[in-house]
Design a protein around this motif. Sequence first.
Motif, PDB file in Angstrom:
ATOM      1  N   GLU A   5      -5.680  82.662 -67.445  1.00 16.04           N
ATOM      2  CA  GLU A   5      -5.882  81.669 -68.494  1.00 16.04           C
ATOM      3  C   GLU A   5      -6.366  80.332 -67.915  1.00 16.04           C
ATOM      4  OE1 GLU A   5      -1.406  81.732 -67.555  1.00 16.04           O
ATOM      5  OE2 GLU A   5      -3.052  83.171 -67.785  1.00 16.04           O
ATOM      6  N   VAL A   6      -5.950  80.036 -66.687  1.00 11.18           N
ATOM      7  CA  VAL A   6      -6.399  78.801 -66.033  1.00 11.18           C
ATOM      8  C   VAL A   6      -7.875  78.914 -65.677  1.00 11.18           C
ATOM      9  CG1 VAL A   6      -6.155  77.337 -63.983  1.00 11.18           C
ATOM     10  CG2 VAL A   6      -4.115  78.232 -65.135  1.00 11.18           C
ATOM     11  N   GLY A   7      -8.271  80.072 -65.127  1.00 12.35           N
ATOM     12  CA  GLY A   7      -9.671  80.281 -64.785  1.00 12.35           C
ATOM     13  C   GLY A   7     -10.569  80.208 -66.009  1.00 12.35           C
ATOM     14  N   ILE A   8     -10.131  80.814 -67.094  1.00 12.48           N
ATOM     15  CA  ILE A   8     -10.910  80.805 -68.329  1.00 12.48           C
ATOM     16  C   ILE A   8     -11.062  79.378 -68.853  1.00 12.48           C
ATOM     17  CG2 ILE A   8     -10.850  81.463 -70.778  1.00 12.48           C
ATOM     18  CD1 ILE A   8      -9.651  84.154 -69.866  1.00 12.48           C
ATOM     19  N   SER A   9      -9.972  78.609 -68.823  1.00 17.30           N
ATOM     20  CA  SER A   9     -10.034  77.235 -69.329  1.00 17.30           C
ATOM     21  C   SER A   9     -10.936  76.369 -68.460  1.00 17.30           C
ATOM     22  CB  SER A   9      -8.627  76.634 -69.405  1.00 17.30           C
ATOM     23  OG  SER A   9      -8.057  76.500 -68.107  1.00 17.30           O
ATOM     24  N   LEU A  10     -10.964  76.602 -67.149  1.00 17.98           N
ATOM     25  CA  LEU A  10     -11.839  75.846 -66.251  1.00 17.98           C
ATOM     26  C   LEU A  10     -13.310  76.103 -66.565  1.00 17.98           C
ATOM     27  CD1 LEU A  10     -10.003  76.171 -62.839  1.00 17.98           C
ATOM     28  CD2 LEU A  10     -10.958  74.047 -63.722  1.00 17.98           C
ATOM     29  N   ILE A  11     -13.652  77.362 -66.776  1.00 18.42           N
ATOM     30  CA  ILE A  11     -15.040  77.709 -67.084  1.00 18.42           C
ATOM     31  C   ILE A  11     -15.457  77.100 -68.413  1.00 18.42           C
ATOM     32  CG2 ILE A  11     -16.574  79.631 -67.669  1.00 18.42           C
ATOM     33  CD1 ILE A  11     -15.033  81.306 -65.569  1.00 18.42           C
ATOM     34  N   LYS A  12     -14.587  77.180 -69.407  1.00 20.70           N
ATOM     35  CA  LYS A  12     -14.913  76.597 -70.707  1.00 20.70           C
ATOM     36  C   LYS A  12     -15.022  75.079 -70.615  1.00 20.70           C
ATOM     37  CE  LYS A  12     -13.133  80.233 -73.736  1.00 20.70           C
ATOM     38  NZ  LYS A  12     -12.200  80.576 -74.836  1.00 20.70           N
ATOM     39  N   TYR A  13     -14.159  74.478 -69.822  1.00 22.59           N
ATOM     40  CA  TYR A  13     -14.213  73.023 -69.638  1.00 22.59           C
ATOM     41  C   TYR A  13     -15.534  72.627 -68.975  1.00 22.59           C
ATOM     42  CZ  TYR A  13     -12.974  68.324 -68.035  1.00 22.59           C
ATOM     43  OH  TYR A  13     -12.958  66.970 -67.806  1.00 22.59           O
ATOM     44  N   ALA A  14     -15.951  73.407 -67.977  1.00 21.18           N
ATOM     45  CA  ALA A  14     -17.215  73.122 -67.296  1.00 21.18           C
ATOM     46  C   ALA A  14     -18.364  73.131 -68.309  1.00 21.18           C
ATOM     47  CB  ALA A  14     -17.459  74.151 -66.199  1.00 21.18           C
ATOM     48  N   PHE A  15     -18.332  74.075 -69.235  1.00 20.76           N
ATOM     49  CA  PHE A  15     -19.391  74.153 -70.248  1.00 20.76           C
ATOM     50  C   PHE A  15     -19.408  72.914 -71.126  1.00 20.76           C
ATOM     51  CE2 PHE A  15     -20.913  75.405 -74.502  1.00 20.76           C
ATOM     52  CZ  PHE A  15     -22.206  75.806 -74.170  1.00 20.76           C
ATOM     53  N   THR A  16     -18.233  72.416 -71.500  1.00 21.95           N
ATOM     54  CA  THR A  16     -18.188  71.217 -72.344  1.00 21.95           C
ATOM     55  C   THR A  16     -18.757  70.008 -71.608  1.00 21.95           C
ATOM     56  OG1 THR A  16     -15.956  70.486 -71.666  1.00 21.95           O
ATOM     57  CG2 THR A  16     -16.116  72.070 -73.499  1.00 21.95           C
ATOM     58  N   LYS A  17     -18.781  70.074 -70.283  1.00 22.60           N
ATOM     59  CA  LYS A  17     -19.304  68.967 -69.479  1.00 22.60           C
ATOM     60  C   LYS A  17     -20.784  69.146 -69.144  1.00 22.60           C
ATOM     61  CE  LYS A  17     -15.638  66.415 -69.181  1.00 22.60           C
ATOM     62  NZ  LYS A  17     -15.632  65.034 -69.706  1.00 22.60           N
ATOM     63  N   GLY A  18     -21.399  70.184 -69.679  1.00 22.04           N
ATOM     64  CA  GLY A  18     -22.833  70.355 -69.474  1.00 22.04           C
ATOM     65  C   GLY A  18     -23.224  71.366 -68.428  1.00 22.04           C
ATOM     66  N   ILE A  19     -22.253  72.016 -67.793  1.00 18.43           N
ATOM     67  CA  ILE A  19     -22.566  73.058 -66.814  1.00 18.43           C
ATOM     68  C   ILE A  19     -22.786  74.374 -67.559  1.00 18.43           C
ATOM     69  CG2 ILE A  19     -21.670  74.428 -64.886  1.00 18.43           C
ATOM     70  CD1 ILE A  19     -20.195  71.921 -63.943  1.00 18.43           C
ATOM     71  N   THR A  20     -23.956  74.959 -67.376  1.00 17.78           N
ATOM     72  CA  THR A  20     -24.289  76.202 -68.093  1.00 17.78           C
ATOM     73  C   THR A  20     -24.581  77.362 -67.149  1.00 17.78           C
ATOM     74  OG1 THR A  20     -26.663  75.659 -68.170  1.00 17.78           O
ATOM     75  CG2 THR A  20     -25.279  74.853 -69.986  1.00 17.78           C
ATOM     76  N   PHE A  21     -24.577  77.108 -65.847  1.00 16.13           N
ATOM     77  CA  PHE A  21     -24.983  78.077 -64.831  1.00 16.13           C
ATOM     78  C   PHE A  21     -23.740  78.552 -64.086  1.00 16.13           C
ATOM     79  CE2 PHE A  21     -27.569  78.538 -60.649  1.00 16.13           C
ATOM     80  CZ  PHE A  21     -27.819  79.877 -60.900  1.00 16.13           C
TER      81      PHE A  21
END
Length: 340
Positions: free
Chosen positions: A38-54
């Motif tokens: 759940e921590v890994g999933i939240s990190l990836i989703k957080y990265a997306f909200t910050k503009g990281i798409t790759f």
Amino acid sequence: MLVLCESFLIDTFGFKVSKLGYGCMGLTGVYNDPVPQEVGISLIKYAFTKGITFFDTADMYGSHANEVLVGKALRDLPRDQIQIATKFGIVKMESGNVIVNGSPEYVRSCCEGSLQRLGVSYIDLYYQHRVDTTVPIEDTMEELKKLVQEGKIRYIGLSEASPDTIRRAHAVHPITALQMEWSLWTREIEQDIVPLCRELGIGLVPYSPLGRGFFGGKAITESVPADSFLAIQPRLQGENFDKNKIIYSKIEKLAEKYGCTSSQLALAWILHQGDDVAPIPGTTKIKNLDSNIGSFEVKLSKDDIREITDAVPISDVAGDWTTDTFVRCSWKFADTPPKA
């Protein structure tokens, strides 16, 4: 959503990614213990909200667990706004040994497996993780070309490939991106690889842009866990470590001058290497992810870049870059055309 500067990895074919990617490998172990899913999933989703798409993963990371985690994290996000990169080719045997497999049959089976674990109908960028010197690169590329034609992958990449292999592969089908280790203290690719990629229009995806975390300062300010992958790195051991601390001190002082952290300066340096460069630092902490994104605030002139580069003469770096066996199956050690 904060939009990071976009980078054309190969403008002829229009593959665009966020200028800063996210390397997901560490979420399922290697440098430290795996994080809870759940921590890994939240990190990836957080990265997306910050503009990281790759987002970068591989079938071997966590013995398939990394792809599963990435797939779950990206499932609820808009697919057309995300670029998923994964890899095939490194095989961990039951004995613990690592081999490289680039046979056409293995390429296809790996692709099918990755599609299923990621839960997607296509992979944006599919890398050969390491070059199999027992299989002509043309044979591997022909199968990858078929996968492109079938719509299962969009673009083809290579990782740790030699100039000769890159040229031969590119002649079969355009290579979109090359993933190589590149950081302030790992710059071997600058002599031959980088110019070749720019000649052919191939984008560069630096992994370990913070020197396997060295320029983040953790190895200096804290002790590296004894069971960590980093603990066996030659540059972080004994006299080598003592000498390399001097390099870190230089970067730390320069970071003060530029009003940022040492990790932000090291990442800003790689981000300023060209519009065709998209590094993929990894982290398991939101504060480090925010720090990485903050490196975009560090604006460097050509003179600044020269000053930072000169602060880390390659001749002053103590120790080999790694003892890791699968990394040593690379262009610097074993990537030569198979004998007829």
